[in-house]
Design a protein around this motif. Sequence first.
Motif, PDB file in Angstrom:
ATOM      1  N   VAL B  94       0.850  -1.190   0.000  1.00 51.42           N
ATOM      2  CA  VAL B  94       0.000   0.000   0.000  1.00 51.42           C
ATOM      3  C   VAL B  94       0.889   1.244   0.000  1.00 51.42           C
ATOM      4  O   VAL B  94       1.802   1.347   0.824  1.00 51.42           O
ATOM      5  CB  VAL B  94      -0.914   0.018   1.248  1.00 51.42           C
ATOM      6  N   PHE B  95       0.631   2.133  -0.930  1.00 50.37           N
ATOM      7  CA  PHE B  95       1.372   3.400  -0.984  1.00 50.37           C
ATOM      8  C   PHE B  95       0.422   4.526  -0.586  1.00 50.37           C
ATOM      9  O   PHE B  95      -0.661   4.653  -1.167  1.00 50.37           O
ATOM     10  CB  PHE B  95       1.901   3.649  -2.391  1.00 50.37           C
ATOM     11  N   THR B  96       0.835   5.307   0.380  1.00 42.27           N
ATOM     12  CA  THR B  96       0.000   6.434   0.796  1.00 42.27           C
ATOM     13  C   THR B  96       0.757   7.738   0.586  1.00 42.27           C
ATOM     14  O   THR B  96       1.978   7.792   0.761  1.00 42.27           O
ATOM     15  CB  THR B  96      -0.372   6.326   2.293  1.00 42.27           C
ATOM     16  N   GLY B  97       0.038   8.771   0.188  1.00 41.69           N
ATOM     17  CA  GLY B  97       0.630  10.088   0.139  1.00 41.69           C
ATOM     18  C   GLY B  97       0.780  10.611   1.560  1.00 41.69           C
ATOM     19  O   GLY B  97       0.109  10.144   2.478  1.00 41.69           O
ATOM     20  N   GLN B  98       1.688  11.549   1.739  1.00 41.32           N
ATOM     21  CA  GLN B  98       1.872  12.165   3.053  1.00 41.32           C
ATOM     22  C   GLN B  98       2.132  13.645   2.829  1.00 41.32           C
ATOM     23  O   GLN B  98       2.539  14.059   1.741  1.00 41.32           O
ATOM     24  CB  GLN B  98       3.054  11.493   3.784  1.00 41.32           C
ATOM     25  N   VAL B  99       1.875  14.447   3.834  1.00 43.29           N
ATOM     26  CA  VAL B  99       2.147  15.881   3.712  1.00 43.29           C
ATOM     27  C   VAL B  99       3.656  16.068   3.531  1.00 43.29           C
ATOM     28  O   VAL B  99       4.450  15.188   3.864  1.00 43.29           O
ATOM     29  CB  VAL B  99       1.635  16.662   4.947  1.00 43.29           C
ATOM     30  N   PRO B 100       4.088  17.221   2.989  1.00 45.99           N
ATOM     31  CA  PRO B 100       5.525  17.439   2.780  1.00 45.99           C
ATOM     32  C   PRO B 100       6.322  17.285   4.082  1.00 45.99           C
ATOM     33  O   PRO B 100       5.783  17.535   5.164  1.00 45.99           O
ATOM     34  CB  PRO B 100       5.603  18.877   2.269  1.00 45.99           C
ATOM     35  N   ARG B 101       7.580  16.869   3.928  1.00 40.76           N
ATOM     36  CA  ARG B 101       8.411  16.591   5.105  1.00 40.76           C
ATOM     37  C   ARG B 101       8.427  17.747   6.104  1.00 40.76           C
ATOM     38  O   ARG B 101       8.389  17.534   7.308  1.00 40.76           O
ATOM     39  CB  ARG B 101       9.848  16.290   4.661  1.00 40.76           C
ATOM     40  N   SER B 102       8.444  18.970   5.564  1.00 41.20           N
ATOM     41  CA  SER B 102       8.548  20.127   6.465  1.00 41.20           C
ATOM     42  C   SER B 102       7.294  20.301   7.326  1.00 41.20           C
ATOM     43  O   SER B 102       7.328  20.981   8.344  1.00 41.20           O
ATOM     44  CB  SER B 102       8.780  21.382   5.639  1.00 41.20           C
ATOM     45  N   LEU B 103       6.196  19.686   6.923  1.00 45.92           N
ATOM     46  CA  LEU B 103       4.949  19.841   7.695  1.00 45.92           C
ATOM     47  C   LEU B 103       4.651  18.641   8.605  1.00 45.92           C
ATOM     48  O   LEU B 103       3.732  18.706   9.422  1.00 45.92           O
ATOM     49  CB  LEU B 103       3.770  20.054   6.740  1.00 45.92           C
ATOM     50  N   ILE B 104       5.409  17.556   8.442  1.00 45.23           N
ATOM     51  CA  ILE B 104       5.121  16.362   9.247  1.00 45.23           C
ATOM     52  C   ILE B 104       5.304  16.673  10.731  1.00 45.23           C
ATOM     53  O   ILE B 104       6.330  17.229  11.137  1.00 45.23           O
ATOM     54  CB  ILE B 104       6.024  15.173   8.829  1.00 45.23           C
ATOM     55  N   PHE B 106       3.265  18.656  12.367  1.00 38.58           N
ATOM     56  CA  PHE B 106       2.639  19.933  12.720  1.00 38.58           C
ATOM     57  C   PHE B 106       1.115  19.901  12.572  1.00 38.58           C
ATOM     58  O   PHE B 106       0.486  20.940  12.483  1.00 38.58           O
ATOM     59  CB  PHE B 106       3.241  21.051  11.861  1.00 38.58           C
ATOM     60  N   ASP B 107       0.548  18.702  12.503  1.00 38.15           N
ATOM     61  CA  ASP B 107      -0.896  18.552  12.340  1.00 38.15           C
ATOM     62  C   ASP B 107      -1.397  19.318  11.117  1.00 38.15           C
ATOM     63  O   ASP B 107      -2.376  20.058  11.187  1.00 38.15           O
ATOM     64  CB  ASP B 107      -1.650  19.021  13.604  1.00 38.15           C
ATOM     65  N   ALA B 108      -0.711  19.119  10.020  1.00 34.55           N
ATOM     66  CA  ALA B 108      -1.064  19.799   8.774  1.00 34.55           C
ATOM     67  C   ALA B 108      -2.382  19.259   8.240  1.00 34.55           C
ATOM     68  O   ALA B 108      -2.864  18.217   8.693  1.00 34.55           O
ATOM     69  CB  ALA B 108       0.047  19.569   7.743  1.00 34.55           C
ATOM     70  N   PHE B 109      -2.949  19.962   7.255  1.00 29.77           N
ATOM     71  CA  PHE B 109      -4.191  19.509   6.624  1.00 29.77           C
ATOM     72  C   PHE B 109      -3.991  18.104   6.044  1.00 29.77           C
ATOM     73  O   PHE B 109      -3.029  17.848   5.348  1.00 29.77           O
ATOM     74  CB  PHE B 109      -4.603  20.485   5.519  1.00 29.77           C
TER      75      PHE B 109
END
Lengths: 163, 556
Positions: B94-104, B106-109
């Motif tokens: 399973v491949f999942t997208g993730q928020v950009p590294r700089s936002l991990i 920080f409870d990003a959208f």
Amino acid sequence: MSRYTIAVLVENKPGVLARVSSLFRRRGFNIESLAVGTTEREDISRMTIVVSGNEKIMEQVMKQLNKLIDVIKISDVTVNSVERELVMVKVATNSANRGEIAEIANIFRARIVDVAKESMIIEITGDEEKINAFVNLMRQFGIKELVKTGKISMTRGGKMVQL
Amino acid sequence: MRAADAFIKALEKEGVKHIFGIPGGAIIEVYDALWDSDISHVLTRHEQAAVHAADGYARASGKVGVAFATSGPGATNTVTGIVNAYMDSSPVVVFTGQVPRSLIGFDAFQEADITGITMPATKHNYLVTDPESLTDVVKEAFYIASTGRPGPVLIDLPKDVTMVDVEFNYSKKVSLMGYNPRIAGHPKQIKKAAELIMKSERPVIIAGGGVILSNASKELVKLAETIPAFVVTTLMGKGSIPETHHLSLGFIGMHGTKYGNYTVTESDLVIAIGCRFSDRTTGKVASFAPYAKIIHIDIDAAEIGKNVRVDVPIVGSAKQILPKLTSIIEYKKRKEWGDRVTGWRKAYPLKYKNDDGKLRPQYVIEKIYELMPDAIVTTEVGQNQMWAAQYFRTSYPRQFISSGGLGTMGFGFPAAMGAQVAFPDRTVVDIAGDGSFQMNIQELATCVDYRIPVKICVLNNMFLGMVRQWQELFYDERYSATCLRCKEMSFEKIAEGFGGVGMTVEKVSEVEDALKEAFKIDDVPVVIDFRVERLENVYPMVPAGAALNEIIDEEV
């Protein structure tokens, strides 16, 4: 229930500690103490874990740990090992008992590493029995704070925990 | 090359032909790269269904199933699918997208800690932080998912990691310090097992899902015929031996055959192959096979001794070990044992009341089997699943696909979809309950969209039937929250609304025609709503906590 000490060599990667502790939690294994640090190879860390359980539980602990991709090797080092733990105790002191405390520390080959007006920090290294004896003696003066590193262990003689 | 393009190229190198998934903001680069690839993508309507479809694809074909989802809710929606694959050892990546590294962190959208969430439910997982390592991680993931004891692997891809430029050097070999599955089986242990087999007067083989996963069905049948030993399977092992074979005793466990359960209980030697002795299979562990020595062959050392005591453990792959074992044993006639088992088989056949003209679910399944014995059959979970396991006599491995470990209602339909994508020319039937089907019913849209002609046979009793059965037997018929009261609801119209074909069957006499008509349709999904006897129960049954031989039956 007995206590077992195992040495676990793991890849030095982020999240490995979480994988190991998550496995213990999920399977209901009890960790009594856990210490982790790098080894003679910087890409490999070594965990020393003290587990309480019976033989059957221990077999499962070892086998389940082995299934983690980041776990490289597991050794039971419960017997015939040198075991050490480092403890710092902040003891309540006053001018009257400072000498007595220093004397006890001396007998245990513990080191006084900080002295203040109403307390001192004593550092002690040793096996569990020695540390418990010392800590129990300190109780009469009042322990304000206590911190342990967790036990580390190394087998005696030529036997080694390595790849 | 853009990392997303390198990533898709790596999937091509791994031989990926089909992906199930849903795009989103965090995985948009990957989908952009997919646009130029020959890999076909099936856009499901829910990420859970995408993973079940990949799982069904893997179980039917033996290849690794692949699913995509975006970050946050897309990723968390995959969790049930992942746990399901984990419990049944299915090779899914399973491949999942993730928020950009700089936002991990920080409870990003749309940020969810999916590697943390799936840590205890995957064989392994990755959060890719170094773009240059991305393709190596893909290689490792496929290797880990498909070797040893298979299982799901999740890879979390921060959006910015997929956007940068990287070199594409696809490595040929994977080397992992902590992963080296043992497959050969220890010769000394194999010899010990052979000695036990030659001494045994009442042997029985329990074949589990591991036999199917290691493609060792031929080797299993050869071993059984050589000893000779009767073969029972677990639910996951169905299909490891043709159920029409004279040595097959069907499946054992809570709703297994009486004769299978009796055979295991009275045996003096259990040869367990690729099974994990789940509680549904063993009944009360303390009374499991009380007179038997146990040989346990499994690729996962941790399964040995976990649930039942084992006399001879052999760690390795069934494919490797079974021929070695067969080669050092000899045929030995065990007439008395054969007669006893045959006696049980005659005395306690599977049975249900079918002389009053009422439409019963067992009858529907018997008809499906009669008309389409080679169909790939998936099931939902509950009564429908147990009736399917009892009355559809599986004849080849990977034919019967069911959620065994996790018991996931809603698995069967998307799994059927995946199996149909793997085998477009075969007939794929989902034997469903009305409760389970509604848990992933939205995939009718996917099936219409991609012309996936799955046949969904809903055994509609307007109840959560298995729970209702327990309430009837153990809770004084207090049917708390199990009545689905959907008499007014029409699965026929729902199917038509999605653009598929729907039928409603209320009489015994209509069953055959409806099925025949459905089997002719090869371009859209077909839903047949079988309005079956509402209070029919699954028998035989081992009550929870009872021993296998304490199996009860109903009076017919």
